[in-house]
Design an enzyme around this catalytic site. Structure first.
Site, PDB file in Angstrom:
ATOM      1  CE  LYS A  54      -7.290  -5.904  -4.968  1.00  0.00           C
ATOM      2  NZ  LYS A  54      -6.619  -6.525  -6.126  1.00  0.00           N
TER       3      LYS A  54
ATOM      4  NE  ARG B 115       0.197 -10.264  -7.569  1.00  0.00           N
ATOM      5  CZ  ARG B 115      -0.617  -9.208  -7.590  1.00  0.00           C
ATOM      6  NH1 ARG B 115      -0.270  -8.091  -6.980  1.00  0.00           N
ATOM      7  NH2 ARG B 115      -1.768  -9.269  -8.211  1.00  0.00           N
TER       8      ARG B 115
ATOM      9  CE1 TYR C  33       4.827  14.294  19.961  1.00  0.00           C
ATOM     10  CE2 TYR C  33       3.315  13.913  18.147  1.00  0.00           C
ATOM     11  CZ  TYR C  33       3.631  13.800  19.482  1.00  0.00           C
ATOM     12  OH  TYR C  33       2.748  13.201  20.335  1.00  0.00           O
TER      13      TYR C  33
ATOM     14  CG  MET D 172      -2.307   8.049  16.509  1.00  0.00           C
ATOM     15  SD  MET D 172      -2.230   7.040  17.994  1.00  0.00           S
ATOM     16  CE  MET D 172      -0.543   6.492  17.975  1.00  0.00           C
TER      17      MET D 172
HETATM   18  C1  LIG Z   1      -6.752  -5.747  -7.293  1.00  0.00           C
HETATM   19  C2  LIG Z   1      -6.860  -6.456  -8.607  1.00  0.00           C
HETATM   20  C3  LIG Z   1      -7.512  -5.867  -9.701  1.00  0.00           C
HETATM   21  C4  LIG Z   1      -7.995  -4.435  -9.707  1.00  0.00           C
HETATM   22  O1  LIG Z   1      -6.920  -3.574 -10.004  1.00  0.00           O
HETATM   23  P1  LIG Z   1      -7.144  -1.980 -10.167  1.00  0.00           P
HETATM   24  O2  LIG Z   1      -5.813  -1.495 -10.538  1.00  0.00           O
HETATM   25  O3  LIG Z   1      -7.590  -1.486  -8.836  1.00  0.00           O
HETATM   26  O4  LIG Z   1      -8.173  -1.817 -11.214  1.00  0.00           O
HETATM   27  C5  LIG Z   1      -7.687  -6.629 -10.836  1.00  0.00           C
HETATM   28  N1  LIG Z   1      -7.227  -7.910 -10.905  1.00  0.00           N
HETATM   29  C6  LIG Z   1      -6.570  -8.497  -9.876  1.00  0.00           C
HETATM   30  C7  LIG Z   1      -6.083  -9.886 -10.017  1.00  0.00           C
HETATM   31  C8  LIG Z   1      -6.362  -7.786  -8.710  1.00  0.00           C
HETATM   32  O5  LIG Z   1      -5.694  -8.369  -7.701  1.00  0.00           O
END
Ligand SMILES: *Cc1c(COP(=O)(O)O)cnc(C)c1O
Length: 365
Positions: A35, A136, A262, A310
């Site tokens: 992702k 969550r 800055y 930046m």
């Molecule tokens: C992002 C995610 C992972 C991977 O987690 P890492 O800490 O990067 O290994 C695994 N399971 C879910 C549900 C995630 O959202």
């Protein structure tokens, strides 16, 4: 000449890290988490490199956050299972999920109604997510059996797999992980399905999470980074995949007492050479990197001075008398762990990797 700022992506290191995942989880199938543009490394390229890394290194599925990410993978020719870690929450997503044979996470009863209203033409594989304590996404442990039954009753569902996510796996002494594991085990005891529990931290530190599952979901460790505070990936045999770098675009003599950048937050203690590198928060270098955060010039650390702008940073060149315009500057990666930079910026490696901006070229090597 284009801007030199780039992220070198070491695909051999990526393949090495997958082999390390298999070393730690020898009997599990691997859902590679790609992702957020493959944690900033370039999602499609990462996926392709993982798929053609041969029978030893190949992964079994990919995990992404959204339908958009999954469709981009399918359009690029990725044919293996793709899991939507956040499932779906709108009816309009279902035709795409069906068309591209994506595997959504089911985490809320409202999704059953959406599925009932849109029977997919071919059986849909899904992952039923249990909230074992992260609070969550996930269905309550007491509801799991009922939702399993409802999914089966739909008639349009193929394989159902089970998953949960750990809130504190990166804390080796935190008993909450034990509580989550036993909650998940109890809630799913009677269900005949494959299970996925472990993220990177659990793969490396919680063998019990592996014993009770047939799949693992590594993200960060694929990219060579430690999921634990106060350690680096090399301690687990991992190799950093990304090296974020730029170059010096100016070297100036600045008088003792003059302020740099800055707010003039840093003043020269003596007449000295100050380097300007073409990278800033507009590229994803952290605005909050503390003064003194190292960059590597010619293999030697040079401290950041003044504020990050930046498009530029300024560095102390008093110990790099030979460094001139055009000299490469490494921000993190080879020789300079991103874990250290994250600490110096008061953040975690995940945000730095994901935060490398689109204008930064990704260059394979
Ligand atoms: C992002 C995610 C992972 C991977 O987690 P890492 O800490 O990067 O290994 C695994 N399971 C879910 C549900 C995630 O959202």
């Amino acid at each position: 000449m284009t801007r030199a700022t780039c992220a070198l992506i070491d695909l051999a290191a990526l393949r090495h890290n997958v082999a390390q995942v298999r070393h730690y989880a020898p009997t599990q199938r691997v859902m590679a988490i790609i992702k957020a543009n493959g944690y900033g490394h370039g999602m499609v390229r990462v996926a392709q490199a993982l798929l053609d890394s041969g029978p030893q290194g190949a992964v079994d599925a990919f995990g992404v956050a959204s339908v958009d990410e999954a469709v981009a993978l399918r359009v690029a020719g990725v044919g293996c299972p793709i899991v939507l870690l956040e499932g779906f929450h709108r009816a309009q997503e279902l035709p795409l999920i069906a068309r591209y044979q994506l595997e959504p996470v089911i985490h809320h009863p409202s999704q059953i109604d959406l599925l009932a209203a849109y029977p997919t033409p071919a059986p849909l594989s899904v992952w039923l997510k249990v909230d074992s304590g992260m609070h969550r996404l996930g269905v309550a442990p007491a509801q799991v059996a009922q939702i399993w039954g409802q999914l089966r009753a739909l008639g349009s569902i193929g394989t159902i797999r089970l998953m949960t996510h750990l809130a504190c796996a990166d804390e080796p002494d935190n008993d909450y992980t034990h509580a989550q594991l036993s909650c998940f085990a109890t809630a799913t005891a009677d269900l005949p399905a494959e299970r996925a529990i472990a993220n990177s931290a659990a793969i490396l530190g919680w063998p019990q999470a592996l014993n009770e599952s047939q799949w693992v979901r590594p993200g960060l460790m694929l990219y060579g980074i430690s999921p634990y505070a106060h350690s680096v990936g090399t301690a687990y045999g991992l190799q950093a995949v990304m090296t974020f770098m730029s170059e010096l675009i100016a070297v100036n003599w600045v008088r003792a007492g003059e302020g740099i950048g800055y707010g003039q937050t840093w003043r020269c203690p003596e007449d000295m050479r100050v380097g300007v590198a073409a990278v800033g928060y507009g590229d994803g270098y952290p605005r909050h990197a503390a003064m003194g955060t190292p960059v590597l010039i010619g293999g030697h650390p040079a401290p950041l001075i003044g504020r990050v702008s930046m498009d530029m940073i300024t560095v102390d060149l008093r110990h790099h008398p030979w460094a001139e315009v055009g000299e490469p500057v490494i921000l993190w990666g080879e020789g300079l762990p991103v874990e250290h930079i994250a600490q110096a910026a008061g953040t975690i490696p995940y945000t730095l990797l994901c935060g490398v901006m689109e204008r930064v070229r990704r260059v394979e090597r």
